[in-house]
Design an enzyme around this catalytic site. Structure first.
Site, PDB file in Angstrom:
ATOM      1  N   TYR A 154     -23.332  59.586   5.644  1.00  0.00           N
ATOM      2  CA  TYR A 154     -22.665  58.445   4.989  1.00  0.00           C
ATOM      3  C   TYR A 154     -22.602  58.689   3.480  1.00  0.00           C
ATOM      4  O   TYR A 154     -21.553  58.553   2.851  1.00  0.00           O
ATOM      5  CB  TYR A 154     -23.480  57.205   5.315  1.00  0.00           C
ATOM      6  CG  TYR A 154     -23.098  55.908   4.641  1.00  0.00           C
ATOM      7  CD1 TYR A 154     -21.976  55.181   5.041  1.00  0.00           C
ATOM      8  CD2 TYR A 154     -23.905  55.354   3.636  1.00  0.00           C
ATOM      9  CE1 TYR A 154     -21.663  53.961   4.455  1.00  0.00           C
ATOM     10  CE2 TYR A 154     -23.597  54.135   3.050  1.00  0.00           C
ATOM     11  CZ  TYR A 154     -22.480  53.443   3.461  1.00  0.00           C
ATOM     12  OH  TYR A 154     -22.169  52.225   2.883  1.00  0.00           O
ATOM     13  N   LYS A 158     -19.338  58.825   0.926  1.00  0.00           N
ATOM     14  CA  LYS A 158     -19.190  57.824  -0.143  1.00  0.00           C
ATOM     15  C   LYS A 158     -19.175  58.500  -1.513  1.00  0.00           C
ATOM     16  O   LYS A 158     -18.512  58.020  -2.436  1.00  0.00           O
ATOM     17  CB  LYS A 158     -20.327  56.790  -0.067  1.00  0.00           C
ATOM     18  CG  LYS A 158     -20.261  55.870   1.152  1.00  0.00           C
ATOM     19  CD  LYS A 158     -19.013  55.011   1.179  1.00  0.00           C
ATOM     20  CE  LYS A 158     -19.129  53.833   2.137  1.00  0.00           C
ATOM     21  NZ  LYS A 158     -17.860  53.116   2.313  1.00  0.00           N
TER      22      LYS A 158
HETATM   23  N1  LIG Z   1     -22.872  45.649   3.995  1.00  0.00           N
HETATM   24  C1  LIG Z   1     -23.520  46.401   3.111  1.00  0.00           C
HETATM   25  O1  LIG Z   1     -24.727  46.264   2.882  1.00  0.00           O
HETATM   26  C2  LIG Z   1     -22.776  47.482   2.365  1.00  0.00           C
HETATM   27  C3  LIG Z   1     -23.443  48.145   1.324  1.00  0.00           C
HETATM   28  C4  LIG Z   1     -22.791  49.144   0.630  1.00  0.00           C
HETATM   29  C5  LIG Z   1     -21.497  49.483   0.977  1.00  0.00           C
HETATM   30  N2  LIG Z   1     -20.873  48.847   1.984  1.00  0.00           N
HETATM   31  C6  LIG Z   1     -19.509  49.274   2.330  1.00  0.00           C
HETATM   32  O2  LIG Z   1     -18.631  48.180   2.218  1.00  0.00           O
HETATM   33  C7  LIG Z   1     -17.613  48.278   3.212  1.00  0.00           C
HETATM   34  C8  LIG Z   1     -17.575  46.998   4.034  1.00  0.00           C
HETATM   35  O3  LIG Z   1     -18.863  46.739   4.520  1.00  0.00           O
HETATM   36  P1  LIG Z   1     -19.160  45.515   5.483  1.00  0.00           P
HETATM   37  O4  LIG Z   1     -20.633  45.428   5.641  1.00  0.00           O
HETATM   38  O5  LIG Z   1     -18.399  44.328   5.051  1.00  0.00           O
HETATM   39  O6  LIG Z   1     -18.533  46.162   6.841  1.00  0.00           O
HETATM   40  P2  LIG Z   1     -18.471  45.666   8.362  1.00  0.00           P
HETATM   41  O7  LIG Z   1     -19.250  44.443   8.601  1.00  0.00           O
HETATM   42  O8  LIG Z   1     -18.753  46.848   9.186  1.00  0.00           O
HETATM   43  O9  LIG Z   1     -16.900  45.277   8.493  1.00  0.00           O
HETATM   44  C9  LIG Z   1     -15.962  46.279   8.431  1.00  0.00           C
HETATM   45  C10 LIG Z   1     -14.568  45.725   8.579  1.00  0.00           C
HETATM   46  O10 LIG Z   1     -13.690  46.838   8.735  1.00  0.00           O
HETATM   47  C11 LIG Z   1     -13.048  46.789  10.026  1.00  0.00           C
HETATM   48  N3  LIG Z   1     -12.998  48.174  10.514  1.00  0.00           N
HETATM   49  C12 LIG Z   1     -14.036  48.974  10.828  1.00  0.00           C
HETATM   50  N4  LIG Z   1     -13.583  50.164  11.261  1.00  0.00           N
HETATM   51  C13 LIG Z   1     -12.225  50.103  11.207  1.00  0.00           C
HETATM   52  C14 LIG Z   1     -11.196  51.019  11.531  1.00  0.00           C
HETATM   53  N5  LIG Z   1     -11.467  52.228  12.024  1.00  0.00           N
HETATM   54  N6  LIG Z   1      -9.907  50.629  11.358  1.00  0.00           N
HETATM   55  C15 LIG Z   1      -9.615  49.391  10.873  1.00  0.00           C
HETATM   56  N7  LIG Z   1     -10.568  48.497  10.549  1.00  0.00           N
HETATM   57  C16 LIG Z   1     -11.841  48.838  10.714  1.00  0.00           C
HETATM   58  C17 LIG Z   1     -13.952  45.878  10.868  1.00  0.00           C
HETATM   59  O11 LIG Z   1     -13.257  45.243  11.926  1.00  0.00           O
HETATM   60  P3  LIG Z   1     -13.150  45.949  13.394  1.00  0.00           P
HETATM   61  O12 LIG Z   1     -14.542  46.369  13.758  1.00  0.00           O
HETATM   62  O13 LIG Z   1     -12.567  44.913  14.283  1.00  0.00           O
HETATM   63  O14 LIG Z   1     -12.239  47.109  13.205  1.00  0.00           O
HETATM   64  C18 LIG Z   1     -14.374  44.865   9.814  1.00  0.00           C
HETATM   65  O15 LIG Z   1     -13.324  43.953   9.561  1.00  0.00           O
HETATM   66  C19 LIG Z   1     -17.930  49.524   4.031  1.00  0.00           C
HETATM   67  O16 LIG Z   1     -17.175  50.609   3.545  1.00  0.00           O
HETATM   68  C20 LIG Z   1     -19.404  49.758   3.755  1.00  0.00           C
HETATM   69  O17 LIG Z   1     -19.776  51.110   3.870  1.00  0.00           O
HETATM   70  C21 LIG Z   1     -21.473  47.840   2.695  1.00  0.00           C
END
Ligand SMILES: NC(=O)c1ccc[n+]([C@@H]2O[C@H](COP(=O)([O-])OP(=O)(O)OC[C@H]3O[C@@H](n4cnc5c(N)ncnc54)[C@H](OP(=O)(O)O)[C@@H]3O)[C@@H](O)[C@H]2O)c1
Length: 254
Positions: A154, A158
């Site tokens: 990951y 990133k």
């Molecule tokens: N949450 C954290 O603590 C955190 C920290 C640092 C960075 N981030 C980054 O921030 C971003 C969002 O995080 P999050 O926690 O909000 O993510 P999440 O809960 O996993 O949600 C991801 C969103 O993207 C969609 N998605 C996933 N795979 C997809 C694909 N192949 N095609 C189209 N849509 C897709 C999902 O819907 P479906 O599953 O229905 O496709 C969902 O709407 C990510 O890049 C993550 O790495 C998150």
């Protein structure tokens, strides 16, 4: 502050949950017209319906953005519905964990497939439209793209996103297109990875969180989304090719 985003067309990749959903809501509040993408159409359509009931023009696109045609299909839908793209927010990503020894080559490929290629392909697909609109691209990375520790497959993907942000910022500046990275720390939201970990091990995860995050709590999706909305707006016109850390002091780097 008026962000002057009213009427702009914003494409949010990964919009049905978490940071993407909060970003869609923040951009809707600023008056954007929205194109929202996720694979699962249930929660996505429900969000689109909720937003359109409050007067937002919104197109929901069920698409897998890791597929070959997915990003092009999405941008095609945005152009067909609204005729342009002003803002592109790339949020698709996630980790399946593991150290360097534990991660296989396939895990590294998967890391890039989820966290890097969708952002690059969507940016390429939207490039002409972004140049026409002198628009903005926001790549959502992670503090782990700049730090050691955590799941390496990951982290390296990133990290590549940080490098892409710098390259796009510099190369597209003469066209008036900006590119900014947003690097969240640990964000808690329903259905997200920290929500799952917290449910599986409430005591251990709470202990870890209190030790690692100086504020003594997880960040919220809204706290990241508001930064994204600002960076996507003309009010951030002199910010490009750089990354903004949104982590409550969690990371070791500035
Ligand atoms: N949450 C954290 O603590 C955190 C920290 C640092 C960075 N981030 C980054 O921030 C971003 C969002 O995080 P999050 O926690 O909000 O993510 P999440 O809960 O996993 O949600 C991801 C969103 O993207 C969609 N998605 C996933 N795979 C997809 C694909 N192949 N095609 C189209 N849509 C897709 C999902 O819907 P479906 O599953 O229905 O496709 C969902 O709407 C990510 O890049 C993550 O790495 C998150």
């Amino acid at each position: 502050m008026d962000l002057a985003l009213s009427g702009k067309v914003a494409v949010v990749c990964g919009a049905s949950r978490g940071i993407g959903r909060a970003t869609a809501s923040a951009l809707a509040q600023e008056g954007c017209r929205l194109v929202l993408a996720a694979r699962g159409t249930g929660p996505l359509d429900a969000l689109a319906e909720e937003l359109s009931r409050s007067g937002v023009e919104v197109e929901a696109v069920g698409v897998d953005l890791t597929s070959e045609a997915g990003p092009q299909t999405l941008i095609g839908r945005a152009l067909a519905r609204f005729g342009g793209v002003d803002v592109l927010v790339n949020l698709v990503g996630g980790s399946s964990g593991g150290s360097f020894e534990a991660n296989t080559l396939a895990d590294f490929e998967q890391g890039f497939a989820r966290n890097f290629w969708p952002a690059l392909k969507a940016s390429k697909a939207a490039l002409e439209a972004l140049i026409r609109s002198r628009g903005a691209v926001i790549h959502v990375g992670s503090i782990w793209g700049r730090e050691a520790g955590g799941p390496v497959a990951y982290n390296v993907a990133k990290a590549a996103l940080v490098s892409l942000t710098k390259a796009m910022g510099q190369d597209l500046a003469p066209h008036g297109v900006r590119c900014v990275g947003v690097l969240p720390g640990s964000i808690l939201h329903p259905g997200g990875s920290w929500d799952r970990r917290l449910k599986a091990d409430p005591e251990g995860v709470t202990r870890w969180m209190k030790q690692e995050i100086p504020a003594g709590r997880f960040g919220t999706a809204e706290e990241v989304a508001h930064v994204i909305a600002f960076l996507a707006s003309e009010r951030a016109s002199w910010i490009t090719g750089s990354v903004v850390v949104v982590d409550g002091g969690q990371s070791r780097m500035f």
